[in-house]
Design an enzyme around this catalytic site. Structure first.
Site, short mmCIF file in Angstrom:
data_model
loop_
_atom_site.label_atom_id
_atom_site.label_comp_id
_atom_site.label_asym_id
_atom_site.label_seq_id
_atom_site.Cartn_x
_atom_site.Cartn_y
_atom_site.Cartn_z
N ASP A 1 0.87 -1.18 0.00
CA ASP A 1 0.00 0.00 0.00
C ASP A 1 0.91 1.23 0.00
O ASP A 1 1.38 1.70 1.04
CB ASP A 1 -0.90 -0.01 1.24
CG ASP A 1 -1.90 1.14 1.25
OD1 ASP A 1 -1.66 2.15 0.56
OD2 ASP A 1 -2.90 1.04 1.98
N GLU B 1 1.26 -3.39 26.76
CA GLU B 1 0.67 -3.31 28.09
C GLU B 1 1.31 -4.28 29.08
O GLU B 1 1.13 -4.14 30.29
CB GLU B 1 -0.84 -3.59 28.03
CG GLU B 1 -1.65 -2.56 27.24
CD GLU B 1 -1.72 -2.86 25.75
OE1 GLU B 1 -2.45 -2.15 25.04
OE2 GLU B 1 -1.04 -3.82 25.29
N GLU C 1 1.54 2.44 13.17
CA GLU C 1 0.50 2.35 12.14
C GLU C 1 -0.64 1.58 12.78
O GLU C 1 -0.76 0.37 12.64
CB GLU C 1 1.06 1.65 10.90
CG GLU C 1 0.20 1.88 9.66
CD GLU C 1 -0.97 0.93 9.57
OE1 GLU C 1 -1.98 1.14 10.29
OE2 GLU C 1 -0.89 -0.03 8.80
N GLU D 1 -10.35 -2.46 15.70
CA GLU D 1 -9.27 -3.23 16.33
C GLU D 1 -8.70 -2.54 17.57
O GLU D 1 -7.93 -3.14 18.32
CB GLU D 1 -8.13 -3.55 15.35
CG GLU D 1 -8.55 -4.50 14.25
CD GLU D 1 -7.40 -4.90 13.35
OE1 GLU D 1 -7.45 -6.01 12.78
OE2 GLU D 1 -6.44 -4.11 13.21
N HIS E 1 -5.39 0.01 1.28
CA HIS E 1 -5.89 -1.28 1.77
C HIS E 1 -7.02 -1.09 2.77
O HIS E 1 -7.74 -2.04 3.10
CB HIS E 1 -4.76 -2.11 2.38
CG HIS E 1 -4.35 -1.68 3.75
ND1 HIS E 1 -3.55 -0.59 3.99
CD2 HIS E 1 -4.63 -2.20 4.98
CE1 HIS E 1 -3.35 -0.45 5.28
NE2 HIS E 1 -3.99 -1.42 5.91
#
Length: 461
Positions: free
Chosen positions: A170, A248, A263, A272, A409
């Site tokens: 992409d 985390e 990203e 997500e 994408h």
């Protein structure tokens, strides 16, 4: 006709086994298993019972050892062509196999019933979630609260090279990051950079080439092992440190970083919930005066009129080979669709519904409600109206995922309307959109659209 072990005439081997179990409380499979009988032991046992004419209690009350039929004499058949000793009919193995097959059949039936019940429960739960009223933001089910096993499917999806190949190819996405870093070396020179969700390590390597003193790349998926090889292949291991784990759950080798790059963007920007992890890293590790890139982004809506797509996706169910399947629309409509929208089908100007400043936004602000007004540009006669999202990123380099520019994408996220809304050019179509996380799965989204007299909740998962 054959004689059962205890001298009653029966029609078949199967009937004999059932009879012995029901009438004499002797289960031959249990006896074979209890005493670990092989084929010879089984033959001896049958001939022992035949020759001694003992009753059922002689088998059920046997000691573990020695067995009364251990003599080789019991290998000689008592009954000529005894069906219970015929090759290919019954042996210890075949008896146990028959019992196993019966248990398997019963298990399959039980599993089938359980799956039916689970499917009904899933439909019920989905209906309850999709029809629930939107509450006020707060008490978010954040990804930080997920256990590693609960989050395994998400990270496993990024373990295969295919998804990374798609993202790397992409050019809009990848070259925008590269151009930002290469054109702004003063931003990265001698800085400590954290790459959250590094994947193949492409952003980390851009940062290192742009002059970063140290880059820490973190990813929980298995792709990080390829990233380690890639970094070594490009002689950047002295600058880039790769750590496997969720941001985390791990500890960084430094107290603070100067820059966070990631990203993190998903479909509809927020799908997500990877931005949650970036914000977690920002609040814990970003030094005073540090920056998160990309820094600004927005989500916009526009109306689309596409009669053919409406026929293909919605009206199709009204007549399927002469059958009415319109009830399927209840399952089809609430499911958000990710697809490329033809720019020629846009029938409104876009309206920004949310702007996110990654350096300042709070986690709770990722759930929001926004009124919008779409200025209609085309008069359509009862056409299909749908919505899509696109967004811009401002880090001195800007790119868009809208339908009027080079495809990415991310494509666009489309919310289908069951019934088209007629609109006129110059009209202002007003509505409200509410975005919230699915409490059961904080990586998925629930999006509610209110448009004129209609209200529909969509699931993006």
């Amino acid at each position: 006709v054959l004689l059962c072990l205890f001298f009653r005439l029966l029609s078949s081997v199967a009937a004999t086994l059932q009879h012995c179990t029901a009438e004499h409380q002797v289960n031959l499979v249990d006896v074979i298993r209890k005493h670990s009988l092989d084929d010879y032991g089984y033959i001896k046992m049958i001939n022992f019972v035949r020759s001694t004419k003992c009753d059922a209690s002689c088998l059920t009350g046997l000691p573990d050892a020695p067995l009364p039929w251990e003599s080789e004499a019991f290998l000689r058949p008592v009954l000529q062509d005894d069906p219970l000793l015929q090759t290919g009919t019954l042996t210890p193995l075949s008896l146990m196999a028959q019992a196993a097959e019966e248990r398997a059949r019963q298990s399959e039936e039980a599993l089938s019933r359980a799956m039916d019940d689970l499917h009904k429960l899933k439909l019920l739960a989905q209906g309850l979630v999709l029809n629930a009223e939107t509450g006020r933001p707060g008490n978010l089910g954040t990804v930080a609260e997920l256990r590693e096993d609960e989050d395994e499917a998400y990270f496993s999806s990024y373990g295969h090279y295919g998804i990374h190949e798609e993202m790397l190819k992409d050019k809009v996405r990848t070259e925008s990051y590269r151009d930002f870093m290469y054109r702004n070396p003063e931003v990265f020179r001698d800085k400590v950079v954290l790459d959250v969700g590094c994947g193949t390590g492409i952003l980390s390597m851009f940062a290192a080439r742009a002059g970063a003193k140290k880059v820490i790349a973190v990813d929980q998926s298995e792709i990080i092992y390829q990233a380690m090889d890639i970094v070594r292949s490009n002689q950047l291991e002295d600058k880039i440190t790769l750590i496997k784990g969720r941001i985390e759950d791990i500890s960084l080798p430094v107290e603070k970083v100067d820059i966070i790059i990631s990203e993190w963007m998903g479909y509809f920007l927020l799908f997500e919930s990877m931005l949650d992890s970036v914000l977690y890293a920002r609040d814990l590790y970003l030094a005073d005066g540090g920056s998160v890139y990309p820094d600004l982004c927005n989500i916009s809506l526009a109306a689309v009129g596409d009669t053919q797509k409406h026929r293909d996706r919605i009206a199709f169910w009204d007549d399927v080979y002469g059958f009415n399947m319109a009830c399927m629309k209840k399952a089809v409509v609430p499911e958000a669709v990710v697809q490329e929208v033809n720019a020629d089908t846009l029938i409104s100007e876009p309206a920004v519904i949310q702007t996110i400043d990654c350096n300042r936004v709070c986690l709770s602000e990722l759930e929001f409600a926004s009124d919008f007004c779409l200025k209609i540009t085309n008069t359509t006669d009862c056409t299909f109206v749908k919505f899509f999202c696109y967004y811009y990123f401002f880090f001195q380099v800007m790119f868009s995922t809208g339908p009027q520019v080079t495809k990415t994408h991310w494509k666009q996220t489309v919310f289908l309307l069951e019934r088209p809304i007629p609109v006129q050019a110059g009209e202002e179509l007003q509505g409200k959109i509410t975005v919230r996380k699915n409490k059961k799965d904080p990586r998925s989204l629930l999006v509610t659209l209110e448009l004129r007299d209609r209200k529909q909740t969509y699931l993006l998962q």
